[in-house]
Design a protein around this motif. Structure first.
Motif, mmCIF file in Angstrom:
data_model
loop_
_atom_site.group_PDB
_atom_site.id
_atom_site.type_symbol
_atom_site.label_atom_id
_atom_site.label_comp_id
_atom_site.label_asym_id
_atom_site.label_seq_id
_atom_site.Cartn_x
_atom_site.Cartn_y
_atom_site.Cartn_z
ATOM 1 N N ARG A 147 -5.402 1.329 -20.913
ATOM 2 C CA ARG A 147 -4.111 1.238 -20.228
ATOM 3 C C ARG A 147 -3.747 -0.220 -19.997
ATOM 4 N NH1 ARG A 147 -1.780 5.830 -16.616
ATOM 5 N NH2 ARG A 147 -1.974 7.477 -18.158
ATOM 6 N N PHE A 204 -7.021 7.167 -16.849
ATOM 7 C CA PHE A 204 -5.759 7.383 -16.136
ATOM 8 C C PHE A 204 -5.906 7.242 -14.635
ATOM 9 C CE2 PHE A 204 -6.051 11.462 -13.941
ATOM 10 C CZ PHE A 204 -7.209 11.995 -14.464
ATOM 11 N N SER A 205 -7.084 7.488 -14.109
ATOM 12 C CA SER A 205 -7.242 7.376 -12.658
ATOM 13 C C SER A 205 -7.818 6.040 -12.246
ATOM 14 C CB SER A 205 -8.128 8.501 -12.135
ATOM 15 O OG SER A 205 -9.423 8.419 -12.716
ATOM 16 N N SER A 206 -7.994 5.161 -13.223
ATOM 17 C CA SER A 206 -8.429 3.798 -12.945
ATOM 18 C C SER A 206 -9.640 3.756 -12.017
ATOM 19 C CB SER A 206 -7.269 3.012 -12.325
ATOM 20 O OG SER A 206 -7.627 1.658 -12.151
ATOM 21 N N PRO A 207 -10.742 4.385 -12.383
ATOM 22 C CA PRO A 207 -11.902 4.434 -11.485
ATOM 23 C C PRO A 207 -12.493 3.084 -11.166
ATOM 24 C CG PRO A 207 -12.497 5.194 -13.681
ATOM 25 C CD PRO A 207 -11.011 5.057 -13.674
ATOM 26 N N SER A 208 -12.317 2.122 -12.045
ATOM 27 C CA SER A 208 -12.851 0.788 -11.778
ATOM 28 C C SER A 208 -11.757 -0.175 -11.349
ATOM 29 C CB SER A 208 -13.563 0.251 -13.017
ATOM 30 O OG SER A 208 -12.674 0.220 -14.115
ATOM 31 N N GLY A 209 -10.571 0.351 -11.154
ATOM 32 C CA GLY A 209 -9.501 -0.497 -10.685
ATOM 33 C C GLY A 209 -8.814 -1.249 -11.805
ATOM 34 N N TYR A 210 -7.844 -2.030 -11.414
ATOM 35 C CA TYR A 210 -7.084 -2.846 -12.333
ATOM 36 C C TYR A 210 -7.685 -4.248 -12.414
ATOM 37 C CZ TYR A 210 -2.893 0.202 -12.265
ATOM 38 O OH TYR A 210 -2.001 1.218 -12.396
#
Lengths: 112, 115
Positions: B31, B98-104
């Motif tokens: 993403r 999609f849920s960004s588990p490690s963040g942006y």
């Protein structure tokens, strides 16, 4: 529409004092909340990430709490140093539209 | 991997000119997001890609703005016929899943000044 508010907008403290930065959000349907640091004219550096199922995260002198039901997060910085002077941004990642929404930030000045 | 890279760091252009910015995300991140930040404000969402597909564009993104992510790797953001109101910091970020588990992870940004 998710609204993220950070209070205060700015604060100035003497070196050694503990910092408390507040973040509130209107929609509790989030996957996670992330705290960032931004130095003047620079990009964002991630500090802490809290998943929606977690209550807090810690890294060194930083501790962030999350109360999803009340839409609040607090970033604590212990024993502040002049190098902590920066703008701190809170951002929530929505579970309905998969985007980050940011607050306007809290600008911190630590006086030597 | 050295994180998210953005180029150029600074761009000064005359009103009416076209400009293009580049973002190289973390290689395994599928993403990629573009945000815009004006002075004293938090970043505002512009658009995002999952692999090479552009999935959403903000209403902030007028017809003068276009973004691409060919082959799901780097991305470009082009602004045509720049206006003084386009002056801002343009930030790129990437994430995994999609849920960004490690963040942006954000890049250092491109500072655009339109004179």
């Amino acid at each position: 529409k998710q609204e993220v508010t950070q209070i205060p907008a700015a604060l100035s403290v003497p070196e050694g004092e503990n910092l408390v930065l507040n973040c509130s959000f209107t929609d509790s349907a989030i996957y996670n909340l992330q705290w960032f640091r931004q130095d003047p004219g620079k990009g964002l550096t991630s500090l802490l990430l809290i998943q929606s199922s977690q209550r807090e995260q810690t890294s060194g002198r930083l501790n962030a709490s999350l109360d999803k039901s009340s839409g609040r997060s607090t970033l604590y910085i212990a024993a502040s140093q002049p190098g902590d002077s920066a703008t701190y941004l809170c951002a929530v990642f929505h579970s309905n539209d998969y985007k980050l929404s940011f607050g306007a930030g809290t600008t911190v000045t630590v006086r030597a | 991997d050295t994180g998210v890279s953005q180029d150029p760091r600074h761009k000064i252009t005359k009103r009416g000119q076209n400009v293009t910015f580049r973002c190289d995300p973390i290689s395994e991140h599928n993403r990629l997001y573009w945000y815009r930040q004006t002075l004293g404000q938090g970043p505002e969402f512009l658009t995002y890609f999952q692999n090479e597909a552009q999935l959403e564009k903000s209403r902030l993104l007028s017809d003068r703005f276009s973004a691409e992510r060919p082959k799901g790797s780097f991305s470009t953001l082009e602004i045509q016929r720049t206006e003084q109101g386009d002056s801002a910091m343009y930030l790129c970020a990437s994430s995994l899943g999609f849920s960004s588990p490690s963040g942006y992870t954000f890049g250092s940004g491109t500072r655009l000044t339109v004179v």
